[in-house]
Each structure stands twice: as C-alpha cells, then as structure tokens.
Write a protein that holds these residues in place. Structure first.
Motif: not given
Ligand code: ADP
Ligand code: ADP
Length: 224
Positions: A94-95, A101-105, A118-120, A152-156
């Motif tokens: 996948r891209s 995006l995966l952890p957010l999904t 995810a873009r940010a 870091i997308v989940n802002r740990p």
C-alpha cells in the motif's frame, strides 16, 4: 513517567539480558540508550513498549505498571508509546499515506480526520508530496521517516526508537535526529537506542548504557 524498579529480563531459560535495572525518566526527557550490539538495548525498549514482559521487577509507564496491566488497558499503552524498531515493518502492499493511516484506522478514527492527521504527520517528517508512493520506491532515510510518521500520528507522549540511523549516511542520520529533537521540543519524551558513539557524543544528553558484561550506567548529559 517511565520507571524501572529492579527489573530483570531473560528469554526463556536463557541468561539475564537485563539484571537489576533501576532508572526513572521524567516527562519531556531526551535519552540515549547505548551499548554494544547484543547488550540488551532493544530488549529495554521493548519492555517500555510492552512488547516483552519483564521476568522480574516493575516497569511503570505513564502511571501504569505494565506487568499488572490488564489486556483491556493495552490499547492505551499502544497509544501512549510510539515505537520504531529496527525493522520498520512498513507495509509494501500500500501507499506511504496508507501506512501512516493504519494506526488511526485501527483506533477507529473517522476517515477524513484521519487523513488530515496523517498528512500533518508526513509533513512533520518532511515527506509532503510523497503520500502516494509505495514505500519500496523510497530511500532508506525516507522509509525511516515514514516509520516515524506512522509512530507519531497518534501523538504519543513517549517515543521509543531503535537504531534509527543504522543504515543511513551522515546527512540523513542528522535529519532524522533533528526530527526527534523537534518532537522532543514539543514535549514528547524520547528514548533512542544507538551504538553510534559519535552521534551520541554530539548530542551530549543523558545516556543509559549497558556494557558488554551487562553492567548498567546512567550518565547525565548536558541538557539541550
Ligand atoms: P541490542 O539491541 O543491544 O543489540 P538485544 O536486546 O536485541 O540487544 O538482544 C540482547 C540479547 O538477547 C542478545 O543476546 C539476543 O540474542 C537476545 N535476544 C533478543 N531477543 C530475543 C528473543 N526473542 N529470544 C531469545 N533471545 C533474544
Ligand atoms: P493540538 O492542540 O493541536 O492537539 P498539542 O498541544 O497537542 O496540539 O501539540 C502542539 C504541537 O505539537 C502540535 O503541532 C502537535 O501536532 C505537536 N505534537 C504534540 N504532541 C505530539 C506528538 N506526540 N507527536 C507529534 N507531534 C506532537
């Protein structure tokens, strides 16, 4: 925020990799974990991320005692601690964007909000414009940064990283380190395992060191 109390760790019936380890890391610290290959650096990080249980002793992360943690509390830990292991575990079917995006999904976040985040995250690690690439098309440094974006997308509150510069040239290594410094500046507690002494010397920060005999040293550095 992270505390080890008399922690021992062996795998199966093997020798103690970690023996009677004690330390405490306050929120917002930037800490290196050093030592020769095989000393137990990855093991230490995995204990913090809850990927391995301690054999004995208490590991506290964010007020939770991991060895007493219920299965229901584990997703909380997964959000609190972003982990980047040596094998980045990127998905090549996948891209780049979909990797982030995966952890957010998984966390059940609404699609549009997840994409904004995810873009940010990709922008923060300098990968804007590369969203649609397959990770296989990216350089080693870019893949490393992609793994950071995903972590870091989940802002740990805590970021735990194993040998982030191992396969990178000096320029890429420095850029990666700057990414971690940036997160640390906004308050993310950061632990980085590395055996690159020159790199660590240039940051002169607190270092937890395990030597070849398994001895443990906690050396304060110059606070940056
Ligand atoms: P480092 O990160 O400092 O190279 P590791 O924590 O990866 O050290 O490994 C420390 C020791 O533990 C090594 O001898 C390694 O072979 C052993 N080890 C690591 N993971 C496992 C495992 N899952 N099962 C058995 N032994 C392991
Ligand atoms: P917000 O109010 O937008 O949620 P915060 O106060 O949480 O922002 O954080 C301030 C800045 O630091 C924002 O740009 C945010 O994206 C960034 N930030 C905070 N924590 C993290 C983290 N764990 N990983 C990455 N970026 C973070």
């Amino acid at each position: 925020m992270i505390e080890f109390q008399h922690v021992f760790k062996s795998y199966g019936r093997g020798r103690n990799i970690l023996a009677d380890i004690n330390f405490r890391i306050e929120p917002g610290e930037f800490v290196f974990v050093s030592g020769p290959s095989g000393a137990g650096k990855s093991t230490l990080l995995k204990l913090i991320g809850g990927l391995e249980p301690s054999s004995r002793g208490a590991v506290h992360v964010n007020g939770h005692r991991l060895d007493k943690m219920s299965a229901r509390a584990r997703p909380y830990l997964r959000r609190a601690v972003g982990i980047i292991l040596q094998d980045t575990h990127l998905l090549y079917d996948r891209s780049a964007m979909n990797n982030v995006l995966l952890p957010l999904t998984v966390a059940g976040q609404e699609r549009r909000q997840a994409q904004t985040r995810a873009r940010a995250a990709m922008e923060k690690v300098g990968l804007s414009g590369k969203e649609d690439l397959n990770p296989i098309e990216m350089s080693g440094g870019e893949q490393q940064r992609l793994a950071i974006a995903r972590a870091i997308v989940n802002r740990p509150a805590i970021l735990v990283v194993d040998e982030p510069t191992a396969n990178l040239d000096q320029d890429s290594a420095r850029r990666i380190m700057e990414v971690f410094r940036d997160f640390n500046r906004v308050g993310v507690t950061t632990l980085i395992a590395s055996h690159d002494r020159a790199l660590m010397a240039s940051y002169a920060t607190r270092t937890l060191r395990i030597d070849h005999q398994g001895r443990f040293f906690d050396t304060p550095g110059v606070q940056l």
